[in-house]
Every structure is written in C-alpha cells, then in structure tokens.
Motif scaffolding. Structure first.
Motif, PDB file in Angstrom:
ATOM      1  N   ASP A  29       0.852  -1.195   0.000  1.00 55.61           N
ATOM      2  CA  ASP A  29       0.000   0.000   0.000  1.00 55.61           C
ATOM      3  C   ASP A  29       0.887   1.244   0.000  1.00 55.61           C
ATOM      4  OD1 ASP A  29      -3.075   0.886   0.998  1.00 55.61           O
ATOM      5  OD2 ASP A  29      -1.468   2.272   1.548  1.00 55.61           O
ATOM      6  N   GLY A  30       0.533   2.202  -0.830  1.00 51.40           N
ATOM      7  CA  GLY A  30       1.312   3.437  -0.929  1.00 51.40           C
ATOM      8  C   GLY A  30       1.341   4.191   0.393  1.00 51.40           C
ATOM      9  N   ARG A  31       2.526   4.666   0.760  1.00 48.53           N
ATOM     10  CA  ARG A  31       2.660   5.395   2.024  1.00 48.53           C
ATOM     11  C   ARG A  31       2.277   6.855   1.827  1.00 48.53           C
ATOM     12  NH1 ARG A  31       7.795   7.628   4.818  1.00 48.53           N
ATOM     13  NH2 ARG A  31       6.841   8.426   6.714  1.00 48.53           N
ATOM     14  N   PHE A  33      -0.304   8.296   0.472  1.00 43.86           N
ATOM     15  CA  PHE A  33      -0.711   8.650  -0.888  1.00 43.86           C
ATOM     16  C   PHE A  33      -1.788   9.723  -0.939  1.00 43.86           C
ATOM     17  CE2 PHE A  33       0.848   6.100  -4.681  1.00 43.86           C
ATOM     18  CZ  PHE A  33       2.124   5.987  -4.157  1.00 43.86           C
ATOM     19  N   ASP A  76      -4.235   2.839  -4.119  1.00 51.91           N
ATOM     20  CA  ASP A  76      -2.773   2.776  -3.990  1.00 51.91           C
ATOM     21  C   ASP A  76      -2.308   1.428  -3.434  1.00 51.91           C
ATOM     22  OD1 ASP A  76      -3.678   3.023  -1.371  1.00 51.91           O
ATOM     23  OD2 ASP A  76      -2.041   4.340  -0.749  1.00 51.91           O
TER      24      ASP A  76
HETATM   25 MG    MG Z   1      -1.808   4.247   1.299  1.00 50.52          MG
END
Ligand code: MG
Ligand code: DGT
Ligand code: MG
Ligand code: MG
Ligand code: MG
Length: 283
Positions: A29-31, A33, A76
């Motif tokens: 998962d995008g940090r 985002f 994300d």
């Molecule tokens: Mg995220």
C-alpha cells in the motif's frame, strides 16, 4: 570460510518461515498517498495515469516473480497471491514481502515518466509498505479477493458521487459529506443520474472493479497433467521422472505465459471456473 569470533551474532536472527501449504497474500500500500496524490494533482476521484502506472508496476512484479498466481489492485494498493505450494525463498516472510515491495517501488519510480511525462518526480519519493497474510483454503482466499473488490466498489461509488456533488454540483466537501451521510447505494445511483445525468454503470470498469493481473495461456495442451500409474515399480519411477520433467515444462510455460490485466468480476465463480489453472492443486 573460517569462523570468526563475531559469527555468534548470526544466532540472533529469527526464523520467519510462513506456514506451509497455505495461500500467501502479500498486500502492499502506498505510504501517505493522500498527500502524494495532491502533490501531483491526481484527478479526482480516479486518476487514469496513476492507476495505469500501478498496473504497469504490478505487471512487472509478476513477470519477475513467476510464482505469483494472480494480483489485484485498487487505489494505492496491490495484493499479490502466491500458490499454497509455493516454496520461493523457502517461504521466508520478510524475504517475500521486502522483495515484492522493493521490486514494485523500483518499477513504479522507473515508469513514472512514462505516465506523468510533464511532472518529474521529486522527493519525498513514493514508497510502499507491505504485509503477508496466510489463507488456509481456496474459499478463504476467494473471500479475501472478494473483500478487496467489494471495497473497491463501495469506495468508488461513494467517491464518484462525492466528487460529482463538488465538481458539478458546486457543493463544498463538508456539504457533500453531509449529503451522502447514511445514503444507500441506490440513493447514490439516483443522485448521480437525476442530478448529473451520470449512469454509474457506464463508468469505466477499471474504476468500478479494480484491476486483476494474471497469467493467461493461449492454449493448455491436452494431457498436460501427468498421472502416476502404479502398475509396477519401474513404470512408476519412469512416470515420476516424466512428471518431474512435466513440472519443469509447467514452470517454463508459466514463465512464458502472457500476463494480462482485466477489470472483471472476481467475486462470482465464473472468473475462476473459466481459468481453472489459477487455483488448481497443480500450479
Ligand atoms: Mg496508502
Ligand atoms: P497510508 O496508506 O496509511 O500511508 O496513508 P494513505 O494516505 O496512503 O491512505 P490510504 O492508503 O488509506 O488511501 C489512499 C489515498 O490515495 C487516498 O487518500 C486517495 C489517494 N488516491 C489513490 N488513488 C487515487 C487516484 O486515482 N486519484 C486521487 N485523487 N487520489 C488517489
Ligand atoms: Mg493505509
Ligand atoms: Mg490504500
Ligand atoms: Mg544477498
């Protein structure tokens, strides 16, 4: 190599082998985002370029790791599924998770210019977290995939309506939120249609259903599943050897298969029934 007096520190390392014979899902998962998407002015609620970039990075991960059976992405995040029989890295959790995370991130950064040519990346650069979750049965795994796809549907319907109220209806975020509080799915469809002439069903499948990445075979050769016949010992051995080379062939076939991205229903049985190789006992 000679042992050194320092070598005892190796004993401090903890084993982290994942339970055998269970499906492994690595979800990344995008940090931050939320911030990242506003920095690069992602279109709301869905930015086609950003999602295409996520998909391209996921596809690259799948081609570098033939052990991945299927992947599913929304927003994300991306979930990568390893077959329950997978023995990659001896099923060491940290090795599996960190390899996926860094391979995905590397490709995401490498491919950025292709999808955002007018917006060069600058620090803070995108990064992703990751975790591994084990599912003991096909049913559990399918429920996991269904859970993610239902999430996609619920979020997308909400976000589509929310942003229509703001962008086309002139509401501010607070007003839109208030308007949507406690509304059912049918109310959102109705709001979209009656006020903005948007038929939700005609929205792009990628936004409604997310992205499914998997290996497709143009044809599966008949008789490609080898059976062991126990007539006599010699014959059995011969068969075992045959099935070993068959395994090798299957592995090569897997590596050569076309990796396709589709935006389809993975909750119903049909997707899985049409592609029995995805969840079969023989990967
Ligand atoms: Mg995220
Ligand atoms: P985290 O994951 O805890 O580090 O924090 P976030 O901010 O990444 O939160 P998360 O993963 O729950 O939510 C994803 C965020 O990314 C959410 O704020 C919306 C944003 N995002 C993802 N895809 C798109 C897109 O296509 N367009 C826009 N505008 N935003 C997107
Ligand atoms: Mg999060
Ligand atoms: Mg997320
Ligand atoms: Mg090394």
């Amino acid at each position: 190599m000679a042992n050194s007096k320092y070598e005892y520190v190796k004993a401090f390392e903890q084993p982290d082998l994942l339970l055998p014979n269970t499906w492994i899902v690595v979800r990344i998962d995008g940090r931050g985002f939320h911030k990242f998407s506003s920095k690069y002015a992602f279109e709301k609620p869905n930015d086609r370029r950003a999602l295409d970039l996520m998909n391209a990075a996921a596809k690259a991960v799948m081609s570098e790791l033939p052990d991945i059976v299927i992947a599913y992405g929304i927003s994300d995040e991306y979930s990568f599924v390893f077959h329950k029989s997978c023995m990659l890295f001896e099923r060491r959790e940290s090795k599996l998770v960190t390899t996926i995370v860094s391979t995905f991130t590397a490709h995401f950064v490498l491919l950025w210019n292709l999808y955002f040519p007018e917006l060069p990346l600058s620090p803070p650069l995108p990064s992703f977290d990751g975790r591994a979750v084990l599912y003991p049965s096909v049913q559990n795994l399918r429920d996991y995939m269904s859970w993610r796809q239902v999430d996609c549907h619920i979020n997308n319907l909400y976000n589509t309506t929310f942003w229509a109220l703001i962008q086309m209806g002139g509401l501010d975020a607070k007003e839109a939120e208030k308007e949507l509080a406690g509304s059912a799915a049918a109310d959102k469809h109705e709001t979209l249609f009656s006020r903005f002439k948007i038929n939700y069903n005609n929205e792009p499948d990628m936004y409604k259903k997310g992205s499914v990445v998997f290996r497709d075979y143009e044809l599966v050769e008949p008789g490609s599943v080898s059976e062991v016949v126990d007539e006599d010992f010699a014959k059995t051995i011969e068969q075992l050897e045959l099935s070993k080379s068959q395994e090798e062939k299957d592995r090569k076939r897997r590596a050569k298969a076309i990796i396709t991205i589709q935006h389809v229903d993975i909750i119903k049985d049909e997707f899985w029934e049409r592609r029995p190789w995805l969840l079969s006992n023989k990967p």
